[in-house]
Design a protein around this motif. Structure first.
Motif, short mmCIF file in Angstrom:
data_model
loop_
_atom_site.label_atom_id
_atom_site.label_comp_id
_atom_site.label_asym_id
_atom_site.label_seq_id
_atom_site.Cartn_x
_atom_site.Cartn_y
_atom_site.Cartn_z
N ALA A 157 0.83 -1.21 0.00
CA ALA A 157 0.00 0.00 0.00
C ALA A 157 0.86 1.25 0.00
O ALA A 157 0.56 2.24 -0.68
N SER A 158 1.95 1.22 0.75
CA SER A 158 2.86 2.36 0.79
C SER A 158 3.56 2.55 -0.55
O SER A 158 3.67 3.66 -1.07
N GLU A 159 4.01 1.44 -1.14
CA GLU A 159 4.70 1.51 -2.42
C GLU A 159 3.78 1.97 -3.55
O GLU A 159 4.22 2.65 -4.49
N MET A 160 2.52 1.60 -3.46
CA MET A 160 1.54 1.97 -4.50
C MET A 160 0.93 3.34 -4.26
O MET A 160 0.09 3.79 -5.03
N ALA A 161 1.33 4.02 -3.19
CA ALA A 161 0.78 5.33 -2.83
C ALA A 161 -0.74 5.25 -2.60
O ALA A 161 -1.49 6.13 -3.03
#
Length: 245
Positions: A157-161
């Motif tokens: 989720a963090s990597e995909m913004a």
């Protein structure tokens, strides 16, 4: 994609992560996949997708094999965790099949290479799939033992913004104690990351909550058993608990 009408609920978020447990796919069974339940959850995802929301998913593998449980029974932990990762791939493929049967384009992306059945994880490619309105299902956890699918969901989720993590459970939020055992259990409307950690509220594991806190990523806990619940909650209505700073 279905056109929204003025009366349709308008989503609060444009890109989200949906985290569900493998047990959610068991339905009334005690093990494995229950196709009608998989189809029901797929329809929930479709309803949100039709609003134009970009959706990532992470599905646990506990309905097939749980690495920690295998380790507790004497299996070497690393091997057990890899077996659990393979279980998540099976669940991801089942969900992909259900979604594509509804006309929703889907990609399964794995942290462990298995090119014949899924794409390897490449961040920029995964982002592009989301931009093209494909549902992206991340499987095989982080690709490393000792990390849960909660942590994998928060990392991706963090990597995909993503703007929020939606965690579907069997209860409609976070309670101060088990509502299935205690009639006086009280549901939190909001709770901070630090409170969730200090009180061990069972939202996610500690690593996942800490990672969400560090990336200012709210966690929204809701009941996956409520028909239309995900779409309603994305519009800011319904019953749920928000974990935030």
């Amino acid at each position: 994609m279905t056109e929204t009408t003025p009366d349709a609920p308008q989503p609060t978020y444009k890109r989200v992560m949906l985290k569900i447990s493998g047990e959610a796919l068991m339905g009334p069974q005690g093990y494995g996949l229950h196709p009608p339940t998989v189809q029901r959850i797929a329809r929930e995802v479709q309803a949100v997708h039709d609003l134009g929301v970009e959706i990532c998913m992470v599905i646990g593998g506990g309905n097939i094999f749980r690495g920690l449980a295998g380790s507790a029974q004497g299996m070497e932990r690393t091997t057990a965790d890899y077996m659990g990762m393979l279980a998540t791939v099976m669940n991801a493929l089942a969900m992909q099949s259900a979604l594509e049967g509804l006309g929703v384009f889907t990609r399964v992306i794995t942290a462990i290479r298995m090119d014949e059945v899924a794409e390897p994880y490449i961040r920029r490619r995964a982002v592009r799939h989301l931009e093209k309105k494909r549902v992206v299902i991340f499987a095989a956890g982080t690709g490393n033992p000792y990390f849960t699918t909660d942590t994998a969901a928060t990392l991706r989720a963090s990597e995909m913004a993503c703007e929020a993590i939606f965690k579907g459970t069997k209860v409609d939020g976070v309670y101060d104690k088990d509502p299935n055992k205690f009639d006086d259990a009280k549901r939190y409307e909001t709770v901070t990351y630090d409170e969730a950690l200090a009180k061990r509220l069972g939202v996610m594991d500690a690593s996942a909550i800490a990672l969400a806190r560090d990336n200012h990523l709210p966690i929204i806990v809701f009941s996956l058993d409520e028909p239309g619940g995900l779409r309603t909650i994305l519009a800011g209505d319904g019953t749920y608990t928000t974990v935030k700073g």
